[in-house]
Write a protein that holds these residues in place. Structure first.
Motif, PDB file in Angstrom:
ATOM      1  N   VAL A 148       7.763  37.172  42.349  1.00 29.57           N
ATOM      2  CA  VAL A 148       8.770  36.825  41.354  1.00 29.57           C
ATOM      3  C   VAL A 148       8.189  35.733  40.457  1.00 29.57           C
ATOM      4  CG1 VAL A 148      11.065  35.857  40.953  1.00 29.57           C
ATOM      5  CG2 VAL A 148      10.685  37.409  42.882  1.00 29.57           C
ATOM      6  N   ASN A 149       8.145  35.987  39.174  1.00 27.76           N
ATOM      7  CA  ASN A 149       7.623  35.005  38.225  1.00 27.76           C
ATOM      8  C   ASN A 149       8.757  34.422  37.403  1.00 27.76           C
ATOM      9  OD1 ASN A 149       4.723  35.167  38.717  1.00 27.76           O
ATOM     10  ND2 ASN A 149       4.898  37.265  37.986  1.00 27.76           N
ATOM     11  N   ILE A 150       8.916  33.116  37.454  1.00 28.76           N
ATOM     12  CA  ILE A 150       9.979  32.414  36.742  1.00 28.76           C
ATOM     13  C   ILE A 150       9.335  31.509  35.704  1.00 28.76           C
ATOM     14  CG2 ILE A 150      11.865  30.759  36.939  1.00 28.76           C
ATOM     15  CD1 ILE A 150      12.252  31.746  39.822  1.00 28.76           C
ATOM     16  N   ARG A 151       9.695  31.707  34.445  1.00 31.26           N
ATOM     17  CA  ARG A 151       9.172  30.845  33.382  1.00 31.26           C
ATOM     18  C   ARG A 151      10.300  29.965  32.854  1.00 31.26           C
ATOM     19  NH1 ARG A 151       6.262  33.565  28.492  1.00 31.26           N
ATOM     20  NH2 ARG A 151       4.614  33.797  30.048  1.00 31.26           N
ATOM     21  N   VAL A 152      10.171  28.677  33.054  1.00 32.74           N
ATOM     22  CA  VAL A 152      11.152  27.705  32.593  1.00 32.74           C
ATOM     23  C   VAL A 152      10.846  27.358  31.133  1.00 32.74           C
ATOM     24  CG1 VAL A 152      11.988  25.348  32.915  1.00 32.74           C
ATOM     25  CG2 VAL A 152      11.519  26.790  34.906  1.00 32.74           C
ATOM     26  N   THR A 153      11.886  27.252  30.323  1.00 33.77           N
ATOM     27  CA  THR A 153      11.701  26.861  28.920  1.00 33.77           C
ATOM     28  C   THR A 153      12.439  25.571  28.575  1.00 33.77           C
ATOM     29  OG1 THR A 153      13.580  28.238  28.240  1.00 33.77           O
ATOM     30  CG2 THR A 153      11.395  29.247  28.162  1.00 33.77           C
ATOM     31  N   ASP A 154      13.117  24.972  29.545  1.00 35.89           N
ATOM     32  CA  ASP A 154      13.893  23.766  29.279  1.00 35.89           C
ATOM     33  C   ASP A 154      12.998  22.681  28.686  1.00 35.89           C
ATOM     34  OD1 ASP A 154      15.225  21.107  29.843  1.00 35.89           O
ATOM     35  OD2 ASP A 154      16.779  22.465  30.573  1.00 35.89           O
ATOM     36  N   THR A 209       6.655  28.455  36.368  1.00 34.91           N
ATOM     37  CA  THR A 209       5.748  27.897  35.363  1.00 34.91           C
ATOM     38  C   THR A 209       6.523  27.534  34.105  1.00 34.91           C
ATOM     39  OG1 THR A 209       5.260  30.080  34.420  1.00 34.91           O
ATOM     40  CG2 THR A 209       3.822  29.294  36.178  1.00 34.91           C
ATOM     41  N   LYS A 210       5.842  26.817  33.222  1.00 36.93           N
ATOM     42  CA  LYS A 210       6.333  26.580  31.877  1.00 36.93           C
ATOM     43  C   LYS A 210       5.147  26.667  30.926  1.00 36.93           C
ATOM     44  CE  LYS A 210       8.669  23.303  28.825  1.00 36.93           C
ATOM     45  NZ  LYS A 210       9.284  21.983  28.649  1.00 36.93           N
ATOM     46  N   ARG A 211       5.372  27.197  29.741  1.00 38.03           N
ATOM     47  CA  ARG A 211       4.288  27.393  28.778  1.00 38.03           C
ATOM     48  C   ARG A 211       4.180  26.181  27.857  1.00 38.03           C
ATOM     49  NH1 ARG A 211       3.205  33.237  26.416  1.00 38.03           N
ATOM     50  NH2 ARG A 211       2.542  33.340  28.586  1.00 38.03           N
ATOM     51  N   PHE A 212       2.929  25.696  27.713  1.00 38.91           N
ATOM     52  CA  PHE A 212       2.659  24.529  26.876  1.00 38.91           C
ATOM     53  C   PHE A 212       1.499  24.834  25.932  1.00 38.91           C
ATOM     54  CE2 PHE A 212       4.728  22.781  30.570  1.00 38.91           C
ATOM     55  CZ  PHE A 212       5.526  21.771  30.063  1.00 38.91           C
ATOM     56  N   LEU A 213       1.510  24.151  24.791  1.00 38.26           N
ATOM     57  CA  LEU A 213       0.419  24.256  23.830  1.00 38.26           C
ATOM     58  C   LEU A 213      -0.619  23.193  24.184  1.00 38.26           C
ATOM     59  CD1 LEU A 213      -0.585  25.695  21.260  1.00 38.26           C
ATOM     60  CD2 LEU A 213       0.519  23.895  19.937  1.00 38.26           C
ATOM     61  N   ILE A 214      -1.770  23.629  24.714  1.00 34.53           N
ATOM     62  CA  ILE A 214      -2.814  22.725  25.170  1.00 34.53           C
ATOM     63  C   ILE A 214      -4.108  23.070  24.439  1.00 34.53           C
ATOM     64  CG2 ILE A 214      -4.147  21.907  27.145  1.00 34.53           C
ATOM     65  CD1 ILE A 214      -1.807  22.635  28.915  1.00 34.53           C
ATOM     66  N   ASP A 260       0.206  28.712  30.601  1.00 32.68           N
ATOM     67  CA  ASP A 260       1.272  28.609  31.591  1.00 32.68           C
ATOM     68  C   ASP A 260       0.858  27.603  32.654  1.00 32.68           C
ATOM     69  OD1 ASP A 260       3.042  30.432  30.462  1.00 32.68           O
ATOM     70  OD2 ASP A 260       2.020  32.138  31.355  1.00 32.68           O
ATOM     71  N   MET A 261       1.617  26.522  32.766  1.00 31.83           N
ATOM     72  CA  MET A 261       1.315  25.460  33.719  1.00 31.83           C
ATOM     73  C   MET A 261       2.338  25.495  34.855  1.00 31.83           C
ATOM     74  SD  MET A 261      -1.342  24.039  32.408  1.00 31.83           S
ATOM     75  CE  MET A 261      -1.478  22.523  33.363  1.00 31.83           C
ATOM     76  N   PRO A 262       1.905  25.233  36.101  1.00 25.26           N
ATOM     77  CA  PRO A 262       2.830  25.293  37.236  1.00 25.26           C
ATOM     78  C   PRO A 262       3.800  24.123  37.249  1.00 25.26           C
ATOM     79  CG  PRO A 262       0.687  24.510  37.942  1.00 25.26           C
ATOM     80  CD  PRO A 262       0.529  24.907  36.510  1.00 25.26           C
TER      81      PRO A 262
END
Length: 726
Positions: free
Chosen positions: A327-333, A116-121, A127-129
């Protein structure tokens, strides 16, 4: 694999059935494979080559899973015979230990998780897939296996750092909380503080924090510290093994030691689905220790697989992984766009972003729009408010960023395209105003097509060999292609599975399409531009589409689209088709940063040595002069003065703001120089009559390409001076 036991007597040795032998060269590459004949191995290799090889005997793994590298073979419970060649160049394997054979059983371990990656919505973080991301699953060598192989000089350096005999190395930037909870290890007393001033300029997601070195002491247990002082190399190795719970968290912070203490081999790759989920299985030997797994992620950016998540191996390894654990992976790129998008129904062209983050609906379209900043009027036409929440100086969520460098124009087409009437698109541009927002020349205001750059859309297909599935990236050419007397670009179909693209049921692509990449340095200079999107049929005839076809993101909720309003459409008086049009401010000019020598009582600090004398501590002033500027005010700046090694802020000498006007403490003159006077006594503080000072000026360009902030437009300067009485 057959399950016969090993039987040994004076006459013969019977080995289990279903064994395989693999030979590797010194570089770790697989040379040959064979199956035993009785208790002998026969390889199709020359004696000179076989004599220097390393050979491993093991139960034959499931099809396609045999170790391809020497490192992978070493990890398994394999038998490595001594290379003594017989008369027929055979190798004797009659000495396989009984206890090793008992370990020769395989079982399947599966892992699953979500990316996932976290976005301001709509005002809240979500957290969006990430769909169709490529997850690499690697196995990390057990820590205890590699410690005996670490050279003595590396151990000595590790000891010297732990005992603080040499400076602490600067650590790798740590992203998100490290996975220490995945290993039964305590966190060390943190030798690295998280400083707000070291925040990386993250785009499109939550801020990325960088670890900054501090002067804190490494707090080892006293007993361990005493043993470190006097340990030999062998004693050091034993101490590291026995006290690994103490040492491993520190190793996590120091990249220079990772190649010696950690080794990672890829065991499989897998794609995420439209919910961001992934799962994969691999084989292990039943008596082998639990796997230590490490994950890293690639994502297609501008048609190329790009690494977007690859944190430090020792900090992010899932130690003693329990098969099946989530396993939870959070991308921040910052380059990764939001979420996974389902196909849009109907004839829709949702013009989403410039780059992967600058929403088109967040770009100011009103020519007369402006804000008041530091007593000046700042015009905002064509500027974006993307990534401004952390700017400070009252600029949060204001349209202040210009566009520069290469701009990717991202569109999502609906399922109704391509159609019989609309098969191609084309972008055009014109310059309406120069960099001072004065009307451009008549010739510059003529529309020019963007129809020379080759564009394609990437998709992936699955390739299966045995039980191993890998992925290949291929490209659908979009153009430019001649259509009648014009040149245009093909609208990609909603799915790449059909015969018109991949003709493969496993083909997938992102619904977002980079429809054009604009090199702003090749345009007609800096200024305000308009970009127009038009549609054509296969014969090159321009098509009139309904106003509702052209859509933009809802400014309050970027996950929703809405029909483009009149600000994003050409007027019917100018073009009866009312095509989509957006204003974009382009600027490719760099900032300036200069610190001038200070002046005290008419004396300037010397350039060479920096000393300047003052007459009276109480009445003498130190005159500061700095230049922080940008030709069009597209920058902010900060100026700091530090006394000696003191951490006390010299508030009266510091300042910051936008480079448009006067700031606190400093007045901006007509010559673009900021000036300020500070009493000598204020600067000296508790110092009796003399002190040394450092000055640091940093000018941050506001430029973006819609994916990241472009630091190449920044500028900085350093200076120093020392005060002393006459």
């Amino acid at each position: 694999m057959a399950k016969k036991p090993v039987v040994k007597d004076d006459s013969c040795v019977e080995l289990p059935e279903g064994l395989i032998a693999l030979a590797y060269n010194r570089d770790g590459h697989l040379l040959a494979r064979t199956h035993p004949k009785g208790d002998k191995l026969y390889f199709n290799l020359e004696p000179e080559e076989l004599r220097y090889a390393r050979v491993f005997v093991m139960p034959e793994p499931p099809k396609g899973l045999e170790p391809k590298s020497l490192a992978a073979a070493e990890r398994l419970q394999a038998y490595e015979p001594t290379i003594r060649l017989g008369k027929k160049n055979e190798i004797d394997i009659s000495r396989v230990p009984d206890q090793l054979v008992q370990r020769w059983w395989w079982y399947r371990c599966c892992t699953q998780g979500r990316v996932t990656k976290r976005f301001l919505i709509d005002g809240s973080w979500q957290d969006m897939p990430l769909c169709n991301a490529l997850v690499h699953i690697c196995e990390v060598d057990p820590f205890l296996r590699l410690v005996p192989l670490v050279p003595d000089h590396i151990l000595d350096r590790f000891r010297d750092i732990l005992l603080e005999r040499i400076p602490i190395p600067i650590p790798y930037p740590i992203i998100d909380p490290p996975l220490f909870e995945e290993q039964p290890l305590p966190l060390p007393p943190r030798p690295f503080a998280r400083l707000a001033s070291q925040e990386l300029r993250s785009i499109g997601g939550q801020p990325i924090q960088q670890q900054a070195a501090s002067l804190a002491t490494i707090n080892l247990p006293q007993e361990v510290r005493l043993q470190l002082n006097n340990a030999s190399a062998e004693q050091m190795r034993k101490l590291i093994v026995d006290q690994r719970a103490v040492f491993m968290p520190y190793l996590c912070l120091w990249p220079m030691f990772w190649p010696w203490f950690y080794r990672c081999d890829e065991i499989t790759t897998v794609r995420t689905d439209f919910n961001g989920r992934f799962e994969a299985c691999f084989w292990q030997q039943i008596f082998e220790e639990k796997a230590d797994l490490y994950f890293w992620v690639e994502y297609e950016i501008h048609g190329e697989l790009t690494t977007v998540y690859k944190p430090p191996i020792p900090c992010y390894t899932h130690w003693n992984y329990e098969c099946g654990k989530e396993v939870n992976i959070r991308v921040t790129d910052p380059r990764v766009p939001m979420g996974c998008f389902e196909p849009l129904a109907g004839e829709v062209a949702w013009v989403k972003t410039i780059g992967w983050g600058a929403q088109v609906s967040h770009i100011e379209q009103q020519l007369a729009a402006s804000i008041s900043q530091q007593g000046r009027t700042f015009r905002t036409a064509g500027l974006t408010r993307y990534a401004t929440s952390g700017l400070g100086y009252g600029l949060a969520n204001k349209h202040v960023r210009p566009f520069a460098s290469n701009l990717a124009l991202v569109v999502q087409f609906g399922s109704g395209f391509p159609s019989g009437n609309v098969t191609h698109y084309r972008w055009s541009y014109r310059k309406t105003h120069n960099d001072k927002l004065i009307s451009a020349s008549v010739s510059d205001q003529q529309w020019a097509p963007l129809d020379t750059r080759t564009m394609s859309k990437a998709y992936t297909i699955e390739v299966t060999s045995g039980v191993i599935t890998t992925f290949q990236t291929q490209h659908f050419p979009m153009g430019p292609f001649p259509i009648g007397s014009e040149h245009g670009y093909k609208i990609p179909p909603v799915s790449p599975k059909g015969a018109d693209v991949a003709n493969n049921p496993t083909a997938e692509w992102n619904q977002n399409t980079v429809t054009m990449i604009v090199d702003t340095t090749s345009l007609k200079g800096d200024g305000l531009y308009e970009f127009k999107l038009e549609f054509f049929n296969a014969a090159g005839v321009r098509q009139n589409v309904a106003d509702t076809v052209n859509q933009i993101s809802n400014p309050a909720n970027i996950g929703e689209s809405q029909p483009a309003n009149s600000a994003y459409l050409l007027s019917a008086g100018e073009d009866s088709f009312r095509p989509f049009r957006m204003k974009v401010r382009v600027d490719n000019q760099k900032s300036t940063a200069t610190i001038y020598n200070v002046e005290v009582d008419g004396r300037a600090s010397s350039t060479e040595c920096g000393f300047v004398k003052y007459n009276d501590k109480a009445s003498s002033d130190v005159n500061f002069r700095i230049r922080a500027s940008h030709p069009n005010d597209f920058a902010t700046f900060s100026f700091n003065v530090a006394r000696g090694n003191s951490s006390d802020p010299l508030v009266s000498a510091d300042t910051g703001g936008m480079v448009i006007g006067s700031t606190s403490n400093y007045t901006l003159g007509a010559d673009d120089i900021y000036r300020n006077k500070v009493k000598v006594a204020t600067l000296l503080g508790t110092c009796p009559d003399k002190a040394a000072f450092a000055e640091h000026l940093h000018v941050d360009g506001l430029h973006t390409n819609g994916t990241s902030i472009l630091n190449s437009f920044d500028a900085s300067d350093l200076a120093a001076f020392a005060l002393e009485p006459v």
